[in-house]
Scaffold this active site. Structure first.
Site, short mmCIF file in Angstrom:
data_model
loop_
_atom_site.label_atom_id
_atom_site.label_comp_id
_atom_site.label_asym_id
_atom_site.label_seq_id
_atom_site.Cartn_x
_atom_site.Cartn_y
_atom_site.Cartn_z
N LEU A 198 0.83 -1.21 0.00
CA LEU A 198 0.00 0.00 0.00
C LEU A 198 0.86 1.25 0.00
O LEU A 198 1.73 1.41 0.84
CB LEU A 198 -0.92 0.04 1.22
CG LEU A 198 -1.94 1.19 1.15
CD1 LEU A 198 -3.01 0.87 0.09
CD2 LEU A 198 -2.60 1.45 2.48
N TRP A 199 0.59 2.14 -0.98
CA TRP A 199 1.12 3.49 -0.99
C TRP A 199 0.23 4.29 -0.03
O TRP A 199 -0.85 4.74 -0.41
CB TRP A 199 1.05 4.08 -2.38
CG TRP A 199 2.10 3.74 -3.39
CD1 TRP A 199 2.92 4.63 -4.03
CD2 TRP A 199 2.43 2.46 -3.96
NE1 TRP A 199 3.73 3.99 -4.94
CE2 TRP A 199 3.46 2.65 -4.92
CE3 TRP A 199 1.97 1.15 -3.74
CZ2 TRP A 199 4.01 1.61 -5.65
CZ3 TRP A 199 2.52 0.11 -4.46
CH2 TRP A 199 3.53 0.34 -5.40
N VAL A 236 4.17 -1.51 3.52
CA VAL A 236 3.63 -0.16 3.49
C VAL A 236 4.67 0.77 2.87
O VAL A 236 5.82 0.85 3.37
CB VAL A 236 3.26 0.33 4.90
CG1 VAL A 236 2.74 1.77 4.84
CG2 VAL A 236 2.24 -0.59 5.55
N LYS A 237 4.29 1.45 1.81
CA LYS A 237 5.16 2.45 1.20
C LYS A 237 4.75 3.81 1.74
O LYS A 237 3.59 4.21 1.65
CB LYS A 237 5.03 2.44 -0.32
CG LYS A 237 5.86 3.54 -0.99
CD LYS A 237 5.54 3.68 -2.46
CE LYS A 237 6.32 4.84 -3.07
NZ LYS A 237 5.92 5.12 -4.47
N GLN A 238 5.71 4.53 2.30
CA GLN A 238 5.41 5.81 2.91
C GLN A 238 6.54 6.80 2.61
O GLN A 238 7.71 6.42 2.55
CB GLN A 238 5.26 5.67 4.42
CG GLN A 238 4.87 6.94 5.16
CD GLN A 238 3.57 7.52 4.66
OE1 GLN A 238 3.60 8.40 3.79
NE2 GLN A 238 2.44 7.03 5.18
#
Length: 350
Positions: A198-199, A236-238
């Site tokens: 998830l972005w 998780v892409k953050q």
């Protein structure tokens, strides 16, 4: 190690010797060669997802380390193909995108259904595919910001992808619908044995207060990460945290003063440690984005981001424009420089 130190410049000592006294490293599920067995295998996931995650972690230069280096090239949808590839027109060709990921030693290549589908039979068995199933696009006029499904989970599965990716604009008017759509897609992907990424981005003009942009504040991005883990994002892409105090500035939502007095400091590693903590203490791996290309400073900035991510307890980096908006060999060298941080035994958890 000397190259890493020189690229960090005046920040080298601060970033390489910092000890995190906020959330102790012993509380985290850290990346490692056994991450799938130690962490992923405890989840309510089918064996195929474990295989998908292990495939990601056993590919490229970081194979067996537990860290990830992913090349994302989906910017042509939102930023336009011209804005993305005019600097290096070879990347209008999807084959060149995949070749950059392979030559760059990446764990996976992330792109659109069209890009990966157009070369699936040639490359799907050579490097893991991560299909981004939703996008924002700004050809519609006037502009509005929303994430719309461009592809189905089945299409990603049929072209041989090991994972799907999606963006949610947390804080936006459309976020509740996006959460529902992506949650359902992630459930279906897990049923088919694919991993989920998830972005977890923030998007609301009210997050800019008195000239300060809180879209990358540790407290707000931390909560976005927590919501991402809630819908069972495996990764998780953050954006890497810059600053803090978003809740206090926008005067909305709920927080606790201990977030600012005990769980974080102003040090960048401590800010990212809070992002990791909100990923269920690392049970969902945190990968930080590389950001836009700014020219000559890209290499130093990419290495800095990688050092902070690794020392905070993150799982890696997903860097695109810094790599593909330059000649391929230079892009390969930049990706290798990022990976060298994760391969270095001298860059340790803070």
């Amino acid at each position: 190690m000397s190259d890493i130190e020189s690229l960090l410049g005046n920040e080298a000592e601060s970033l390489l010797t910092h000890s995190c006294n906020t959330i102790d490293k012993s509380m985290l599920q850290l990346p490692g060669h056994d991450f799938v067995d130690r962490v992923i295998s405890h989840k309510d996931l089918k064996p195929g997802v474990l295989r998908a995650m292990q495939t990601l972690m056993n590919t490229g230069r970081l194979s067996g380390s537990g860290f990830l280096s992913i090349l994302p090239v989906d910017q042509g949808v939102e930023h336009s193909g011209g804005a993305s590839f005019a600097a290096n027109p070879i990347y209008f060709d999807p084959a060149k995108i995949v070749e950059l990921a392979i030559e760059g030693g990446c764990n996976a290549v992330a792109s659109t259904l069209g890009v990966l589908g157009s070369v699936a039979r040639r490359y799907a068995h050579k490097i893991p595919f991560l299909v981004k199933i939703n996008h924002n696009e700004i050809l519609s006029y006037p502009n509005f910001y929303d994430q719309t499904l461009f592809a189905s989970v089945e299409q990603a599965f049929d072209l041989g992808a090991v994972a799907i990716g999606a963006t949610i604009y947390y804080g936006s008017e459309e976020s509740r619908r996006q959460i529902q759509e992506v949650s359902e897609a992630f459930q279906h992907a897990h049923e088919l044995g694919m991993a989920t990424v998830l972005w977890a981005y923030l998007r609301n003009s009210s997050f800019k207060v008195d000239g300060v942009d809180y879209h990358t504040a540790a407290d707000l991005t931390g909560q976005a990460n927590h919501l991402a883990a809630t819908i069972e994002a495996d990764i998780v892409k953050q954006k890497q945290a810059v600053g803090n105090g978003g809740y206090n500035a926008i005067k909305f939502g709920k927080t606790d003063k201990k977030v600012y007095t005990e769980l974080t400091t102003e040090h960048p590693i401590d800010l990212v440690r809070y992002q990791v903590a909100n990923c269920y203490m690392g049970r969902a791996g945190l990968i930080n984005s590389g950001g836009a290309s700014s020219g000559e400073g890209d290499l130093a900035q990419a290495v800095r981001t990688a050092v902070i991510n690794k020392r905070a307890g993150g799982m890696g980096m997903i860097s695109g424009r810094k790599a593909f908006q330059r000649p391929m060999q230079e892009g390969v060298e930049l990706l290798h420089a990022i990976q060298d941080v994760y391969l270095s035994e001298q860059v340790t958890i803070a």
